[in-house]
Scaffold this active site. Sequence first.
Site, PDB file in Angstrom:
ATOM      1  N   SER A 107       6.422  -0.610 -12.366  1.00  0.00           N
ATOM      2  CA  SER A 107       6.152  -1.303 -11.116  1.00  0.00           C
ATOM      3  C   SER A 107       4.996  -2.291 -11.240  1.00  0.00           C
ATOM      4  O   SER A 107       4.009  -2.043 -11.941  1.00  0.00           O
ATOM      5  CB  SER A 107       5.803  -0.279 -10.029  1.00  0.00           C
ATOM      6  OG  SER A 107       5.373  -0.915  -8.836  1.00  0.00           O
ATOM      7  N   TYR A 131       7.114  -7.903  -7.801  1.00  0.00           N
ATOM      8  CA  TYR A 131       6.962  -8.365  -6.424  1.00  0.00           C
ATOM      9  C   TYR A 131       6.380  -9.775  -6.487  1.00  0.00           C
ATOM     10  O   TYR A 131       5.405 -10.022  -7.205  1.00  0.00           O
ATOM     11  CB  TYR A 131       6.011  -7.470  -5.634  1.00  0.00           C
ATOM     12  CG  TYR A 131       6.592  -6.149  -5.199  1.00  0.00           C
ATOM     13  CD1 TYR A 131       7.688  -6.092  -4.339  1.00  0.00           C
ATOM     14  CD2 TYR A 131       6.024  -4.947  -5.619  1.00  0.00           C
ATOM     15  CE1 TYR A 131       8.210  -4.881  -3.928  1.00  0.00           C
ATOM     16  CE2 TYR A 131       6.535  -3.729  -5.203  1.00  0.00           C
ATOM     17  CZ  TYR A 131       7.624  -3.700  -4.359  1.00  0.00           C
ATOM     18  OH  TYR A 131       8.138  -2.508  -3.950  1.00  0.00           O
ATOM     19  N   THR A 157      12.465  -7.233  -7.142  1.00  0.00           N
ATOM     20  CA  THR A 157      12.773  -6.496  -5.912  1.00  0.00           C
ATOM     21  C   THR A 157      12.935  -7.494  -4.778  1.00  0.00           C
ATOM     22  O   THR A 157      12.011  -8.263  -4.477  1.00  0.00           O
ATOM     23  CB  THR A 157      11.666  -5.485  -5.583  1.00  0.00           C
ATOM     24  OG1 THR A 157      11.654  -4.475  -6.597  1.00  0.00           O
ATOM     25  CG2 THR A 157      11.907  -4.824  -4.236  1.00  0.00           C
ATOM     26  N   LYS A 233      17.012  -6.179  -7.591  1.00  0.00           N
ATOM     27  CA  LYS A 233      17.060  -4.816  -7.049  1.00  0.00           C
ATOM     28  C   LYS A 233      16.941  -4.879  -5.533  1.00  0.00           C
ATOM     29  O   LYS A 233      16.010  -5.476  -4.999  1.00  0.00           O
ATOM     30  CB  LYS A 233      15.908  -3.988  -7.623  1.00  0.00           C
ATOM     31  CG  LYS A 233      15.805  -2.568  -7.080  1.00  0.00           C
ATOM     32  CD  LYS A 233      14.652  -1.836  -7.748  1.00  0.00           C
ATOM     33  CE  LYS A 233      14.493  -0.430  -7.194  1.00  0.00           C
ATOM     34  NZ  LYS A 233      13.986  -0.440  -5.794  1.00  0.00           N
ATOM     35  N   HIS A 257      15.879   0.856  -1.462  1.00  0.00           N
ATOM     36  CA  HIS A 257      14.462   1.174  -1.647  1.00  0.00           C
ATOM     37  C   HIS A 257      14.182   2.644  -1.325  1.00  0.00           C
ATOM     38  O   HIS A 257      13.126   3.001  -0.804  1.00  0.00           O
ATOM     39  CB  HIS A 257      13.605   0.272  -0.754  1.00  0.00           C
ATOM     40  CG  HIS A 257      12.317  -0.165  -1.396  1.00  0.00           C
ATOM     41  ND1 HIS A 257      12.110  -1.435  -1.857  1.00  0.00           N
ATOM     42  CD2 HIS A 257      11.166   0.502  -1.644  1.00  0.00           C
ATOM     43  CE1 HIS A 257      10.880  -1.546  -2.346  1.00  0.00           C
ATOM     44  NE2 HIS A 257      10.289  -0.377  -2.230  1.00  0.00           N
ATOM     45  N   ARG A 260      13.227   3.489   2.237  1.00  0.00           N
ATOM     46  CA  ARG A 260      11.847   3.196   2.627  1.00  0.00           C
ATOM     47  C   ARG A 260      11.676   1.823   3.280  1.00  0.00           C
ATOM     48  O   ARG A 260      10.563   1.462   3.661  1.00  0.00           O
ATOM     49  CB  ARG A 260      10.940   3.291   1.390  1.00  0.00           C
ATOM     50  CG  ARG A 260      10.843   4.703   0.852  1.00  0.00           C
ATOM     51  CD  ARG A 260      10.375   4.746  -0.589  1.00  0.00           C
ATOM     52  NE  ARG A 260       8.981   4.377  -0.783  1.00  0.00           N
ATOM     53  CZ  ARG A 260       7.934   5.190  -0.576  1.00  0.00           C
ATOM     54  NH1 ARG A 260       8.131   6.415  -0.111  1.00  0.00           N
ATOM     55  NH2 ARG A 260       6.697   4.783  -0.815  1.00  0.00           N
ATOM     56  N   ASP A 288      20.541   3.106  -7.414  1.00  0.00           N
ATOM     57  CA  ASP A 288      19.565   4.186  -7.226  1.00  0.00           C
ATOM     58  C   ASP A 288      19.723   4.760  -5.825  1.00  0.00           C
ATOM     59  O   ASP A 288      20.512   4.272  -5.021  1.00  0.00           O
ATOM     60  CB  ASP A 288      18.132   3.701  -7.485  1.00  0.00           C
ATOM     61  CG  ASP A 288      17.613   2.715  -6.433  1.00  0.00           C
ATOM     62  OD1 ASP A 288      18.245   2.535  -5.376  1.00  0.00           O
ATOM     63  OD2 ASP A 288      16.540   2.124  -6.672  1.00  0.00           O
ATOM     64  N   GLY A 289      18.989   5.843  -5.555  1.00  0.00           N
ATOM     65  CA  GLY A 289      18.989   6.415  -4.212  1.00  0.00           C
ATOM     66  C   GLY A 289      19.803   7.681  -4.086  1.00  0.00           C
ATOM     67  O   GLY A 289      21.031   7.650  -4.136  1.00  0.00           O
TER      68      GLY A 289
END
Length: 360
Positions: A107, A131, A157, A233, A257, A260, A288-289
């Site tokens: 990240s 980001y 992202t 993403k 996310h 989130r 994902d998730g």
Amino acid sequence: MTRPINLFEYESLAPQHLSPMALDYYASGAWDEVTLRHNRTAFERLKLRPRMLVDVSQRDLITEILGQFFPLPILIAPMAFQCLAHPEGELATAKAAAELGAVMVLSTMSTKSLEEVARLRQETNPWFQLYVHRDRSLTQALVERAEANGFTALCLTVDAPVLGRRERDQRNQFTLPPEMELANLTTMANLEIPQTEGESGLFTYFTQQLDPGLTWRDVEWLQSLTKLPVVVKGILRGDDALRAVEHGVKAIIVSNHGGRQLDGAIATIDALPEVVAAVGDAAEVLIDGGIRRGTDVFKALALGAKGVLVGRPVLWGLAVDGEAGVRHVLQLLRDELDVAMALSGCANLKDIDASFVKRL
């Protein structure tokens, strides 16, 4: 301590090792946490249709993603502030990932720098999650640092023009402890998570620092800065997936996310088939998730994903037992996928297709 035998047991043990603020930060979703719950229940609605009398005496979990071969189709999702779970933070996660041959996505908001992770000299080179800040020179410098340090993909992202309202963080007035920092950003721009009265410091940071004006043109701008393949993403629609392909994106991560950002958004496994159908062979699709069992990995592969990214379970493993905990979480998922393949009549990943799942 009896060693956990599945990911749910790691989750149940993690609160013993985390501060209440850290636990809420990791575990929470946006608003009523509807999407957070649905990410999980959507997998449970998918039922398996195993095929019998197939020779599965030898099974192969090797997959190819972005031209690289990996021994399992499981990646580690980008997650901020991992030192909240364990002092070694992202370094412990990276070491465990390398040992199992899993790609780690580091990240932007990590508490260990990308240079520190790169110095581990892993056989499986990580990806860097980006980001885009308002300060474009800062963003460009991050991209250049990632490429110079051997990261093999840039993961943009795109679902966070603003931060989703995570009420647990707001209630806790989330911030980082004094001994932790934004390791990739502090030395470059003296950026830190502020303490904000009555508000999450992370929400304030996103409001002040991140660029809410990001568009598809900026994807092309990022590609002009680097030779690394760009992955996006946060895609949940087929038309957005097609736009990504048209703008040169090499892989797409179907993601909300972790529940989130926009509460009420579609569960990722429900969004996956539309995205896969939209892009065909023009880009690789990951997801994902809500993935907690090897059967979840199997279902995602059956619906067209090339691989899955796992988030919170890695943090629970990190909190409970550091590097060894992360390694065990990945091993559990790998071994469960192996059993699911055997019991479904699949000797390798290419055998898995949509005929093996049915939505009820």
